[in-house]
Design an enzyme around this catalytic site. Structure first.
Site, PDB file in Angstrom:
ATOM      1  N   ASP A   1      -8.244  17.911 -15.238  1.00 23.92           N
ATOM      2  CA  ASP A   1      -8.510  16.534 -15.659  1.00 23.92           C
ATOM      3  C   ASP A   1      -8.123  16.439 -17.135  1.00 23.92           C
ATOM      4  O   ASP A   1      -8.784  17.015 -17.996  1.00 23.92           O
ATOM      5  CB  ASP A   1     -10.000  16.226 -15.443  1.00 23.92           C
ATOM      6  CG  ASP A   1     -10.347  14.767 -15.765  1.00 23.92           C
ATOM      7  OD1 ASP A   1      -9.622  14.140 -16.558  1.00 23.92           O
ATOM      8  OD2 ASP A   1     -11.355  14.284 -15.218  1.00 23.92           O
TER       9      ASP A   1
ATOM     10  N   ARG B   1       0.848  -1.207   0.000  1.00 26.33           N
ATOM     11  CA  ARG B   1       0.000   0.000   0.000  1.00 26.33           C
ATOM     12  C   ARG B   1       0.876   1.247   0.000  1.00 26.33           C
ATOM     13  O   ARG B   1       0.574   2.245  -0.638  1.00 26.33           O
ATOM     14  CB  ARG B   1      -0.958   0.007   1.205  1.00 26.33           C
ATOM     15  CG  ARG B   1      -1.661   1.364   1.372  1.00 26.33           C
ATOM     16  CD  ARG B   1      -2.936   1.324   2.228  1.00 26.33           C
ATOM     17  NE  ARG B   1      -2.832   0.525   3.419  1.00 26.33           N
ATOM     18  CZ  ARG B   1      -2.152   0.866   4.525  1.00 26.33           C
ATOM     19  NH1 ARG B   1      -1.506   2.020   4.586  1.00 26.33           N
ATOM     20  NH2 ARG B   1      -2.114   0.059   5.567  1.00 26.33           N
TER      21      ARG B   1
ATOM     22  N   LYS C   1      -8.733   5.266 -19.772  1.00 26.47           N
ATOM     23  CA  LYS C   1      -9.060   5.729 -21.116  1.00 26.47           C
ATOM     24  C   LYS C   1      -7.810   5.652 -21.996  1.00 26.47           C
ATOM     25  O   LYS C   1      -7.271   4.584 -22.178  1.00 26.47           O
ATOM     26  CB  LYS C   1      -9.674   7.128 -21.027  1.00 26.47           C
ATOM     27  CG  LYS C   1     -10.727   7.274 -19.914  1.00 26.47           C
ATOM     28  CD  LYS C   1     -11.986   6.469 -20.138  1.00 26.47           C
ATOM     29  CE  LYS C   1     -12.893   6.412 -18.910  1.00 26.47           C
ATOM     30  NZ  LYS C   1     -13.233   7.676 -18.285  1.00 26.47           N
TER      31      LYS C   1
HETATM   32  C1  LIG Z   1     -13.711   8.080 -16.976  1.00 23.29           C
HETATM   33  C2  LIG Z   1     -13.383   9.432 -16.473  1.00 23.29           C
HETATM   34  C3  LIG Z   1     -13.148   9.679 -15.109  1.00 23.29           C
HETATM   35  C4  LIG Z   1     -13.305   8.601 -14.055  1.00 23.29           C
HETATM   36  O1  LIG Z   1     -12.378   7.578 -14.206  1.00 23.29           O
HETATM   37  P1  LIG Z   1     -12.659   6.021 -13.796  1.00 23.29           P
HETATM   38  O2  LIG Z   1     -11.379   5.385 -14.183  1.00 23.29           O
HETATM   39  O3  LIG Z   1     -13.845   5.566 -14.571  1.00 23.29           O
HETATM   40  O4  LIG Z   1     -12.905   5.999 -12.326  1.00 23.29           O
HETATM   41  C5  LIG Z   1     -12.802  10.959 -14.735  1.00 23.29           C
HETATM   42  N1  LIG Z   1     -12.696  11.967 -15.638  1.00 23.29           N
HETATM   43  C6  LIG Z   1     -12.929  11.776 -16.952  1.00 23.29           C
HETATM   44  C7  LIG Z   1     -12.813  12.914 -17.894  1.00 23.29           C
HETATM   45  C8  LIG Z   1     -13.277  10.503 -17.413  1.00 23.29           C
HETATM   46  O5  LIG Z   1     -13.519  10.333 -18.723  1.00 23.29           O
END
Ligand SMILES: *Cc1c(COP(=O)(O)O)cnc(C)c1O
Length: 382
Positions: free
Chosen positions: A170, A47, A195
């Protein structure tokens, strides 16, 4: 300093010191033997730290041009960890056009006494007006999902810096290959590595990258305290995905732009939202701030939801599914799928109408993808 494609293959990934393995091994262990009484090795408990995770964290830090990276079990785990930087009584300015899961999480924070104020970050005067003494951070997403609106990262970061406020971006939709927020003055970069960064639709994960040492120490502390870290096997998969990030992003970009141009000229399409098209209202900003557009964008079909549903039901190469950023092309209906939980009036404000379709263009042959949409629209027109 090596360039991006070299870093993607090598950063954090020197041959393994134990046996010289060229691929970073999966250190699938919860704990590590001490070298002697009171003499721990470089790792003691997974962890707190793990060599496979460390390799991924160093690689991502290098790709975002940061000094420290942290990886998490999901993108939402990264966001949860990051938001624990803030305390009740503090105030966050948040873009009013965000990933749906981020809204849901921010509502939990609001219930716990952190003030969340949604502002259109495209309006710099509104951002200045929203700043308060208790403001600690501005949360940015660019491009936004699904309508591909942009925020001027350098402009917002400058406003925030002058006010002593952190900026968080983000960067999931572009990956560091097409946009590096830290270089534009942003303090904290966040990713859903699920992604584009992993890119093969076989793992969920998240990441945070920073440049400032004090912030890095605090986030490392929270990652260990909260136990939100990513497992070694998943780190290995993401590391493997990253090696081809540059190649994949180029392919996503070229395929998506070709499809967007084709859709824009098609009689059955009412509108295309793609920041690489001169018809995008922020085309100039896109050219300045991004070096490419990735593979995700949206468009509106003529004939409303019935036509949208017919098209979605008729595709053969595209798969009807949520998520994005993988090598395979996906198609979805934001108003009933990814954005169904957004309240209807906010959904309308965001431009998520029932005739809107989002696609995540993969790395298949663009001609096959266009032929697939063409035959599906033919079915839709009947
Ligand atoms: C998918 C996504 C998230 C969340 O991520 P997870 O891996 O599904 O928890 C956050 N921000 C954006 C822009 C995303 O496309």
């Amino acid at each position: 300093m090596p360039r991006f494609k070299t870093l993607a293959v090598h950063a954090g990934q020197a041959p393994d010191p134990a046996f010289g393995a060229v691929m970073t091994p999966i250190y699938q262990t919860s704990t590590f033997a001490f070298r002697g009484v009171n003499r721990p090795g470089p790792y003691d408990y997974s962890r707190s730290g793990n060599p496979t995770r460390k390799a991924l964290e160093e690689c991502l830090a290098a790709l975002e041009n940061g000094s420290a990276g942290f990886v998490f079990g999901t993108g939402m785990a990264a966001e949860t960890t990051l938001l624990l930087l803030f305390k009740p009584g503090e105030h966050l300015i948040v873009h009013n056009d965000l990933y749906g899961g981020t809204y849901r999480l921010l509502e939990l924070l609001a219930e716990r006494g952190i003030a969340i104020e949604y502002v259109d970050l495209r309006d710099e005067a509104a951002v200045r007006a929203a700043l308060r003494p208790a403001t600690r951070a501005i949360w940015i997403e660019s491009p936004t999902n699904p309508c591909m609106n942009l925020v001027d990262l350098a402009a917002i970061a400058a406003i925030a810096r002058a006010a002593g406020v952190l900026t968080i971006c983000d960067n999931t939709f572009l990956s560091p290959y097409f946009q590096r927020p830290l270089d534009l003055g942003v303090d904290i970069v966040l990713h859903s590595t699920t992604k584009y960064i992993n890119g093969h639709s076989d793992v969920v994960g998240g990441a945070i990258v920073v440049r400032d040492a004090a912030l890095a120490e605090r986030i490392g502390y929270l990652q260990n305290a909260l136990g939100t870290c990513e497992a070694p096997f998943d780190c290995f998969l993401v590391l493997r995905g990253i090696k081809t990030l540059a190649l994949r992003m180029e392919a996503h970009h070229h395929n998506a732009l070709e499809i967007a141009r084709w859709l824009e000229g098609h009689a059955a399409i009412a509108r295309v939202y793609h920041p690489g098209l001169p018809s995008h209202p922020q085309y100039a900003l896109a050219q300045r701030q991004m070096t490419g557009c990735g593979g995700t964008f949206s468009f509106r079909v003529r004939g409303g939801q019935p036509e949208a549903f017919r098209l979605l039901g008729a595709v053969r190469v595209f798969t009807l599914a949520e998520s994005l950023g993988g090598v395979e092309s996906l198609i979805e209906h934001p108003s009933t799928m990814t954005h169904a939980s957004v309240p209807a009036e906010i959904r309308e404000q965001m431009g998520i109408t029932p005739d809107l379709i989002r696609i995540s263009v993969g790395i298949e042959d663009a001609a096959d993808l266009i032929a697939d949409l063409d035959q599906a629209m033919g079915v839709a027109a009947v």
